[in-house]
Design a protein around this motif. Structure first.
Motif, short mmCIF file in Angstrom:
data_model
loop_
_atom_site.label_atom_id
_atom_site.label_comp_id
_atom_site.label_asym_id
_atom_site.label_seq_id
_atom_site.Cartn_x
_atom_site.Cartn_y
_atom_site.Cartn_z
N GLU A 70 0.83 -1.20 0.00
CA GLU A 70 0.00 0.00 0.00
C GLU A 70 0.87 1.26 0.00
O GLU A 70 0.58 2.23 -0.70
CB GLU A 70 -0.94 -0.01 1.22
N VAL A 71 1.95 1.24 0.76
CA VAL A 71 2.88 2.38 0.78
C VAL A 71 3.46 2.60 -0.61
O VAL A 71 3.50 3.72 -1.12
CB VAL A 71 3.99 2.17 1.83
N VAL A 72 3.87 1.52 -1.26
CA VAL A 72 4.45 1.62 -2.61
C VAL A 72 3.39 2.11 -3.60
O VAL A 72 3.67 2.95 -4.46
CB VAL A 72 5.03 0.25 -3.05
N ARG A 73 2.15 1.61 -3.48
CA ARG A 73 1.08 2.02 -4.38
C ARG A 73 0.81 3.52 -4.24
O ARG A 73 0.66 4.23 -5.23
CB ARG A 73 -0.21 1.24 -4.07
N ARG A 74 0.76 4.00 -3.00
CA ARG A 74 0.51 5.44 -2.78
C ARG A 74 1.61 6.27 -3.40
O ARG A 74 1.36 7.31 -4.00
CB ARG A 74 0.42 5.74 -1.29
N ARG A 75 2.85 5.81 -3.22
CA ARG A 75 3.99 6.53 -3.78
C ARG A 75 3.88 6.59 -5.31
O ARG A 75 4.10 7.64 -5.92
CB ARG A 75 5.28 5.83 -3.37
N ALA A 76 3.53 5.46 -5.92
CA ALA A 76 3.41 5.40 -7.38
C ALA A 76 2.27 6.30 -7.86
O ALA A 76 2.41 6.99 -8.87
CB ALA A 76 3.17 3.96 -7.81
N GLU A 77 1.15 6.30 -7.14
CA GLU A 77 0.03 7.18 -7.51
C GLU A 77 0.44 8.64 -7.46
O GLU A 77 0.11 9.42 -8.33
CB GLU A 77 -1.16 6.96 -6.57
N ARG A 78 1.15 9.00 -6.39
CA ARG A 78 1.58 10.38 -6.24
C ARG A 78 2.53 10.79 -7.37
O ARG A 78 2.40 11.85 -7.97
CB ARG A 78 2.25 10.59 -4.88
N ARG A 79 3.47 9.89 -7.70
CA ARG A 79 4.41 10.18 -8.79
C ARG A 79 3.67 10.31 -10.11
O ARG A 79 3.98 11.19 -10.92
CB ARG A 79 5.47 9.12 -8.87
N ALA A 80 2.70 9.43 -10.34
CA ALA A 80 1.93 9.48 -11.59
C ALA A 80 1.15 10.77 -11.69
O ALA A 80 1.09 11.39 -12.76
CB ALA A 80 0.99 8.27 -11.68
N SER A 81 0.55 11.21 -10.60
CA SER A 81 -0.22 12.44 -10.64
C SER A 81 0.69 13.65 -10.86
O SER A 81 0.30 14.60 -11.55
CB SER A 81 -1.05 12.62 -9.36
#
Length: 87
Positions: A70-81
């Motif tokens: 979940e931490v990695v997913r949030r990080r990836a979402e933030r980078r994508a945005s």
């Protein structure tokens, strides 16, 4: 010890510049670090054995893995945005 104080001050200054989302990720990471730290306080041997058995239980290992994902997913979402915002 002066070095530790300056590092703590630097951390405080850097967290002041984070967004709420980024700050939540930092807090999540700290929680993860704390969960991996061995408990150092005095406690009866029976409790320590119980905690060790529970910590090693398959469900808890799965929960820790899910949390890390979940931490990695949030990080990836933030980078994508961020990248989509600059495109």
């Amino acid at each position: 010890m002066a070095k530790q104080v300056s590092q703590r001050q630097l951390l405080a200054l850097r967290t002041d510049n984070l967004s709420d989302t980024e700050l939540q990720e930092v807090l999540d990471f700290i929680t993860l670090l704390e969960s991996r730290r061995p408990f150092r306080g005095p406690s009866p041997v029976r409790e320590d054995e119980l905690v060790a058995v529970l910590a090693d239980a398959q469900e808890n290992r799965r929960a820790r893995q899910a949390y890390e994902w979940e931490v990695v997913r949030r990080r990836a979402e933030r980078r994508a945005s961020v990248h989509l915002g600059h495109a």
